[in-house]
Design a protein around this motif. Structure first.
Motif, PDB file in Angstrom:
ATOM      1  N   ILE A 132       0.849  -1.193   0.000  1.00 53.70           N
ATOM      2  CA  ILE A 132       0.000   0.000   0.000  1.00 53.70           C
ATOM      3  C   ILE A 132       0.884   1.242   0.000  1.00 53.70           C
ATOM      4  O   ILE A 132       2.015   1.217   0.495  1.00 53.70           O
ATOM      5  N   THR A 133       0.353   2.287  -0.581  1.00 53.22           N
ATOM      6  CA  THR A 133       0.987   3.605  -0.554  1.00 53.22           C
ATOM      7  C   THR A 133      -0.076   4.591  -0.089  1.00 53.22           C
ATOM      8  O   THR A 133      -1.187   4.606  -0.622  1.00 53.22           O
ATOM      9  N   ILE A 134       0.272   5.384   0.908  1.00 48.49           N
ATOM     10  CA  ILE A 134      -0.672   6.337   1.490  1.00 48.49           C
ATOM     11  C   ILE A 134      -0.109   7.739   1.325  1.00 48.49           C
ATOM     12  O   ILE A 134       1.034   8.004   1.722  1.00 48.49           O
ATOM     13  N   HIS A 135      -0.909   8.628   0.738  1.00 48.80           N
ATOM     14  CA  HIS A 135      -0.547  10.029   0.567  1.00 48.80           C
ATOM     15  C   HIS A 135      -1.350  10.846   1.567  1.00 48.80           C
ATOM     16  O   HIS A 135      -2.564  10.669   1.663  1.00 48.80           O
ATOM     17  N   GLY A 136      -0.677  11.725   2.293  1.00 52.10           N
ATOM     18  CA  GLY A 136      -1.379  12.564   3.246  1.00 52.10           C
ATOM     19  C   GLY A 136      -1.026  14.022   3.069  1.00 52.10           C
ATOM     20  O   GLY A 136       0.116  14.354   2.732  1.00 52.10           O
ATOM     21  N   THR A 137      -2.021  14.876   3.288  1.00 52.41           N
ATOM     22  CA  THR A 137      -1.787  16.313   3.280  1.00 52.41           C
ATOM     23  C   THR A 137      -2.307  16.897   4.584  1.00 52.41           C
ATOM     24  O   THR A 137      -3.149  16.300   5.261  1.00 52.41           O
ATOM     25  N   GLY A 138      -1.790  18.073   4.929  1.00 51.17           N
ATOM     26  CA  GLY A 138      -2.274  18.795   6.098  1.00 51.17           C
ATOM     27  C   GLY A 138      -2.152  17.995   7.388  1.00 51.17           C
ATOM     28  O   GLY A 138      -1.112  17.386   7.664  1.00 51.17           O
ATOM     29  N   PHE A 139      -3.242  17.961   8.158  1.00 52.77           N
ATOM     30  CA  PHE A 139      -3.239  17.278   9.452  1.00 52.77           C
ATOM     31  C   PHE A 139      -2.960  15.787   9.290  1.00 52.77           C
ATOM     32  O   PHE A 139      -2.264  15.174  10.112  1.00 52.77           O
ATOM     33  N   PHE A 140      -3.467  15.177   8.215  1.00 47.27           N
ATOM     34  CA  PHE A 140      -3.211  13.757   7.993  1.00 47.27           C
ATOM     35  C   PHE A 140      -1.728  13.512   7.696  1.00 47.27           C
ATOM     36  O   PHE A 140      -1.161  12.516   8.141  1.00 47.27           O
ATOM     37  N   ALA A 141      -1.078  14.423   6.986  1.00 47.89           N
ATOM     38  CA  ALA A 141       0.372  14.294   6.756  1.00 47.89           C
ATOM     39  C   ALA A 141       1.112  14.342   8.089  1.00 47.89           C
ATOM     40  O   ALA A 141       2.070  13.592   8.315  1.00 47.89           O
ATOM     41  N   ARG A 142       0.671  15.220   8.984  1.00 48.69           N
ATOM     42  CA  ARG A 142       1.267  15.306  10.329  1.00 48.69           C
ATOM     43  C   ARG A 142       1.112  13.964  11.048  1.00 48.69           C
ATOM     44  O   ARG A 142       2.039  13.456  11.664  1.00 48.69           O
ATOM     45  N   CYS A 143      -0.084  13.385  10.974  1.00 49.00           N
ATOM     46  CA  CYS A 143      -0.352  12.101  11.615  1.00 49.00           C
ATOM     47  C   CYS A 143       0.567  11.010  11.064  1.00 49.00           C
ATOM     48  O   CYS A 143       1.157  10.234  11.831  1.00 49.00           O
ATOM     49  N   LEU A 144       0.699  10.930   9.754  1.00 47.53           N
ATOM     50  CA  LEU A 144       1.565   9.904   9.149  1.00 47.53           C
ATOM     51  C   LEU A 144       3.011  10.054   9.604  1.00 47.53           C
ATOM     52  O   LEU A 144       3.673   9.064   9.944  1.00 47.53           O
ATOM     53  N   GLN A 145       3.517  11.293   9.626  1.00 46.69           N
ATOM     54  CA  GLN A 145       4.892  11.529  10.068  1.00 46.69           C
ATOM     55  C   GLN A 145       5.057  11.165  11.542  1.00 46.69           C
ATOM     56  O   GLN A 145       6.065  10.561  11.943  1.00 46.69           O
ATOM     57  N   HIS A 146       4.067  11.512  12.352  1.00 46.36           N
ATOM     58  CA  HIS A 146       4.082  11.233  13.786  1.00 46.36           C
ATOM     59  C   HIS A 146       4.152   9.719  14.026  1.00 46.36           C
ATOM     60  O   HIS A 146       4.971   9.246  14.822  1.00 46.36           O
ATOM     61  N   GLU A 147       3.291   8.950  13.346  1.00 46.51           N
ATOM     62  CA  GLU A 147       3.266   7.496  13.556  1.00 46.51           C
ATOM     63  C   GLU A 147       4.517   6.828  12.992  1.00 46.51           C
ATOM     64  O   GLU A 147       5.028   5.874  13.590  1.00 46.51           O
ATOM     65  N   CYS A 148       5.030   7.320  11.872  1.00 46.52           N
ATOM     66  CA  CYS A 148       6.297   6.780  11.350  1.00 46.52           C
ATOM     67  C   CYS A 148       7.436   7.051  12.328  1.00 46.52           C
ATOM     68  O   CYS A 148       8.319   6.208  12.514  1.00 46.52           O
ATOM     69  N   ASP A 149       7.424   8.223  12.967  1.00 48.31           N
ATOM     70  CA  ASP A 149       8.411   8.501  14.018  1.00 48.31           C
ATOM     71  C   ASP A 149       8.329   7.444  15.118  1.00 48.31           C
ATOM     72  O   ASP A 149       9.352   6.949  15.589  1.00 48.31           O
ATOM     73  N   HIS A 150       7.107   7.113  15.546  1.00 49.21           N
ATOM     74  CA  HIS A 150       6.952   6.126  16.621  1.00 49.21           C
ATOM     75  C   HIS A 150       7.650   4.824  16.292  1.00 49.21           C
ATOM     76  O   HIS A 150       8.373   4.278  17.130  1.00 49.21           O
ATOM     77  N   VAL A 151       7.447   4.285  15.087  1.00 50.95           N
ATOM     78  CA  VAL A 151       8.060   2.993  14.769  1.00 50.95           C
ATOM     79  C   VAL A 151       9.582   3.088  14.649  1.00 50.95           C
ATOM     80  O   VAL A 151      10.272   2.083  14.707  1.00 50.95           O
ATOM     81  N   GLU A 152      10.094   4.319  14.512  1.00 52.52           N
ATOM     82  CA  GLU A 152      11.547   4.536  14.489  1.00 52.52           C
ATOM     83  C   GLU A 152      12.102   4.797  15.886  1.00 52.52           C
ATOM     84  O   GLU A 152      13.305   5.010  16.058  1.00 52.52           O
TER      85      GLU A 152
END
Length: 179
Positions: A132-152
Motif C-alpha cells: 500500500i501507498t498512502i498520501h497525506g496532506t495537512g493534518f493527515f500528513a502530520r499524523c503519518l509523520q508522527h506514527e512513522c516517528d513512533h516505529v523509528e
C-alpha cells in the motif's frame, strides 16, 4: 484509502505506554510473520486508539515492538482517512513546513508546536502482505509523520526544540500520569 478495522473482529483496549517507557525510544522490528496474530494486534490498536480518542496509534505505544500503526484521521479538507500500515516507511515529505499543535496518546493531555511537512507519503503493506501507498496532506500528513516517528523510536517531544521543549518536559514531569 479506505481500509480499516477487520470486519467481524473486535479488539481489546490495551494499556498505553507513556513517556519514559523504553519501548517508545526503541526502533521497532520489521514484521516478517503475517500469520493470524497480526490482525488481532491491528484490531487492538484500533480499539485502544478509539478508547483514548486518538487519530493514530503505533504498536510500540501498547508495548508491542513491531512496525505497525493504525489511523483514523481527517485531513485539512475534513476527508477521513482510515487504515493500517505494517512495516511503514516514510518515503516522501515535502511542501511547506508548518509548526502546529501536536499531541500524543503516550503524553496524554499535553501538546506542543511541532514542525512537520504538509505532505507525506508512506509505503508499507497490509496485514495480508499486500503493498500500500498512502498520501497525506495537512493534518493527515502530520499524523503519518508522527506514527512513522513512533516505529523509528521517536516521540514528537524529541522534535520540539528550545523553550517549547523545556516547557513540554516540565509539563510532562508534573502530569498526573507520571505519578
Amino acid at each position: 484509502m479506505r481500509q480499516g478495522p477487520i470486519p467481524g473482529a473486535h479488539g481489546r483496549v490495551r494499556p498505553l505506554t507513556l513517556l519514559g517507557d523504553p519501548h517508545l525510544h526503541t526502533p521497532c522490528t520489521e514484521v516478517t510473520d503475517f500469520g493470524p496474530e497480526l490482525s488481532p494486534l491491528v484490531e487492538d490498536l484500533f480499539t485502544t486508539m478509539y478508547a483514548a480518542q486518538g487519530v493514530g496509534l503505533a504498536a510500540n505505544q501498547v508495548g508491542v515492538p513491531f512496525r505497525v500503526f493504525v489511523f483514523d484521521c481527517p485531513d485539512d479538507d475534513d476527508v477521513r482517512h482510515l487504515g493500517h500500515v505494517v512495516n511503514p516507511r516514510l518515503v516522501e515529505t515535502d511542501g511547506v513546513v508548518i509548526r502546529g499543535p501536536e499531541g500524543c496518546l503516550s503524553l496524554p493531555g499535553l501538546e506542543a508546536g511541532t514542525e512537520r511537512y504538509d505532505h507525506a507519503v508512506v509505503e508499507g503493506v497490509t496485514t495480508t502482505g499486500d503493498p500500500i501507498t498512502i498520501h497525506g496532506t495537512g493534518f493527515f500528513a502530520r499524523c503519518l509523520q508522527h506514527e512513522c516517528d513512533h516505529v523509528e523510536g521517536t516521540v514528537y517531544a524529541d522534535r520540539v526544540k528550545g523553550w517549547r521543549h523545556r516547557r513540554l518536559m516540565r509539563q510532562a514531569a508534573r502530569a498526573s500520569w507520571r505519578r
